[in-house]
Design a protein around this motif. Structure first.
Motif, PDB file in Angstrom:
ATOM      1  N   ASP A 183       0.814  -1.215   0.000  1.00  0.00           N
ATOM      2  CA  ASP A 183       0.000   0.000   0.000  1.00  0.00           C
ATOM      3  C   ASP A 183       0.852   1.271   0.000  1.00  0.00           C
ATOM      4  N   LEU A 184       2.172   1.134   0.172  1.00  0.00           N
ATOM      5  CA  LEU A 184       3.052   2.300   0.187  1.00  0.00           C
ATOM      6  C   LEU A 184       3.503   2.646  -1.228  1.00  0.00           C
ATOM      7  N   VAL A 185       3.547   3.938  -1.500  1.00  0.00           N
ATOM      8  CA  VAL A 185       4.021   4.430  -2.791  1.00  0.00           C
ATOM      9  C   VAL A 185       5.196   5.374  -2.523  1.00  0.00           C
ATOM     10  N   LEU A 186       6.310   5.112  -3.148  1.00  0.00           N
ATOM     11  CA  LEU A 186       7.491   5.953  -2.968  1.00  0.00           C
ATOM     12  C   LEU A 186       7.288   7.279  -3.686  1.00  0.00           C
ATOM     13  N   VAL A 187       7.464   8.380  -2.946  1.00  0.00           N
ATOM     14  CA  VAL A 187       7.281   9.712  -3.516  1.00  0.00           C
ATOM     15  C   VAL A 187       8.618  10.350  -3.872  1.00  0.00           C
ATOM     16  N   SER A 188       9.589  10.221  -2.980  1.00  0.00           N
ATOM     17  CA  SER A 188      10.879  10.889  -3.198  1.00  0.00           C
ATOM     18  C   SER A 188      11.953   9.864  -3.506  1.00  0.00           C
ATOM     19  N   LYS A 189      13.195  10.359  -3.593  1.00  0.00           N
ATOM     20  CA  LYS A 189      14.342   9.474  -3.605  1.00  0.00           C
ATOM     21  C   LYS A 189      14.532   8.881  -2.215  1.00  0.00           C
ATOM     22  N   VAL A 190      15.350   7.856  -2.132  1.00  0.00           N
ATOM     23  CA  VAL A 190      15.782   7.324  -0.839  1.00  0.00           C
ATOM     24  C   VAL A 190      17.116   7.984  -0.517  1.00  0.00           C
ATOM     25  N   TYR A 191      17.254   8.478   0.707  1.00  0.00           N
ATOM     26  CA  TYR A 191      18.469   9.171   1.124  1.00  0.00           C
ATOM     27  C   TYR A 191      19.130   8.436   2.279  1.00  0.00           C
ATOM     28  N   GLU A 192      20.438   8.517   2.302  1.00  0.00           N
ATOM     29  CA  GLU A 192      21.231   7.915   3.366  1.00  0.00           C
ATOM     30  C   GLU A 192      22.007   9.010   4.082  1.00  0.00           C
ATOM     31  N   ILE A 193      21.995   8.976   5.416  1.00  0.00           N
ATOM     32  CA  ILE A 193      22.753   9.910   6.228  1.00  0.00           C
ATOM     33  C   ILE A 193      23.902   9.148   6.873  1.00  0.00           C
ATOM     34  N   ARG A 194      25.106   9.662   6.724  1.00  0.00           N
ATOM     35  CA  ARG A 194      26.284   9.059   7.326  1.00  0.00           C
ATOM     36  C   ARG A 194      26.933  10.038   8.292  1.00  0.00           C
ATOM     37  N   PRO A 195      27.574   9.501   9.366  1.00  0.00           N
ATOM     38  CA  PRO A 195      27.731   8.084   9.695  1.00  0.00           C
ATOM     39  C   PRO A 195      26.457   7.524  10.335  1.00  0.00           C
ATOM     40  N   SER A 248      19.936   5.782   9.306  1.00  0.00           N
ATOM     41  CA  SER A 248      20.806   5.772   8.138  1.00  0.00           C
ATOM     42  C   SER A 248      20.071   5.990   6.822  1.00  0.00           C
ATOM     43  N   ARG A 249      18.840   5.527   6.667  1.00  0.00           N
ATOM     44  CA  ARG A 249      18.141   5.702   5.398  1.00  0.00           C
ATOM     45  C   ARG A 249      16.743   6.262   5.648  1.00  0.00           C
ATOM     46  N   TRP A 250      16.338   7.239   4.832  1.00  0.00           N
ATOM     47  CA  TRP A 250      15.060   7.909   4.986  1.00  0.00           C
ATOM     48  C   TRP A 250      14.397   8.067   3.628  1.00  0.00           C
ATOM     49  N   SER A 251      13.073   8.044   3.617  1.00  0.00           N
ATOM     50  CA  SER A 251      12.341   8.364   2.392  1.00  0.00           C
ATOM     51  C   SER A 251      10.874   8.606   2.723  1.00  0.00           C
TER      52      SER A 251
END
Length: 254
Positions: A183-195, A248-251
């Motif tokens: 039921d989820l639809v990806l709207v944006s890119k997937v981003y990674e924050i480091r460290p 670490s990963r957000w979207s």
């Protein structure tokens, strides 16, 4: 670059074959400012070596940092009272200044390549993957993704050290963890924050922006920010306020 001080000395070097080896920076290091590239470039019939960098894990284009006709030997055995660092192959200027917060090479993943040639045109290579980041001081600051759609604001006193490195990079959807909810639809890119897993002393603020083209006819009130939970191996929705641990990963999905 942020790195521990090194004390090195000289030892017996074996140059019976072509040697191409990068010791510093380490694999997957966050780097910034002026980066010393330390290692060994040698051969029995040495001709030259080159150090290049390219964007991504498998670059198709390379930019030369240095070409040299002088062998370089890296021997980091400590010798008391000796401060000379042997093995400096090149210095990579990632930014225009040591604490330049905006100029220079964009954030992201890069590959550094060392190629050593002998006089018969034989060669050997070594590579290391690093991540160009941005510097944040104890007084705080904001890291912004290259596309401007994600900001991560770190307040005064949120980091324990005087200065540290952070980065935001977009992740190829094919390399990101799969969506486990139909039921989820990806709207944006997937981003990674480091460290990943960095422990902050205060709460930080993550903001994700979206464009009209990304949202389309989707009701904006249904949008949520999701983070990847590596413990349970699932995407989980988050409150608008980011907690003390840097995920670490957000979207955003809806």
């Amino acid at each position: 670059m942020l790195f521990r001080s090194l004390t090195t000395g000289r030892g017996v070097i074996d140059i019976s074959n072509i040697t191409a080896e990068i010791r510093i920076p380490y694999q997957d290091s966050l780097v910034y400012a002026y980066i010393p590239i330390i290692g060994t470039a040698s051969a029995r019939d040495f001709e030259k070596y080159t150090v290049d960098y390219g964007f991504g894990e498998n670059p198709t284009e390379w930019t030369t940092i240095i070409t040299s006709n002088t062998e370089v030997f890296d021997d980091y055995k400590p010798v008391p009272d000796v401060r000379t660092i042997f093995g400096n192959l090149a210095t990579w200027h990632v930014t225009r200044g040591a604490y330049d917060r905006t100029g220079g090479i964009p954030m992201g993943t890069y590959t550094i390549r060392l190629t050593v040639y002998d006089q018969d045109e034989n060669f050997k290579q070594d590579t290391v993957r690093v991540h160009v980041a941005r510097v944040i001081f104890r007084s705080g600051g904001t890291v912004t993704s290259n596309d401007g759609l994600v900001t991560f604001t770190i307040p005064n006193g949120a980091i324990a050290d005087d200065v540290d490195l952070f980065m935001i990079k977009s992740v190829d959807i094919a390399e990101a963890p799969p969506i486990d909810d139909p039921d989820l639809v990806l709207v944006s890119k997937v981003y990674e924050i480091r460290p990943p897993g960095y422990q902050f002393l205060k709460s930080c603020t993550l903001k994700m922006y979206y464009t009209d083209d990304q949202v389309g006819s989707i009701d904006e009130n249904t949008l949520k920010i999701y983070r990847w939970n590596p413990i349970i191996q699932r995407w989980r929705s988050e409150e608008r306020r980011v907690g003390k641990e840097c995920r670490s990963r957000w979207s955003p999905y809806h």
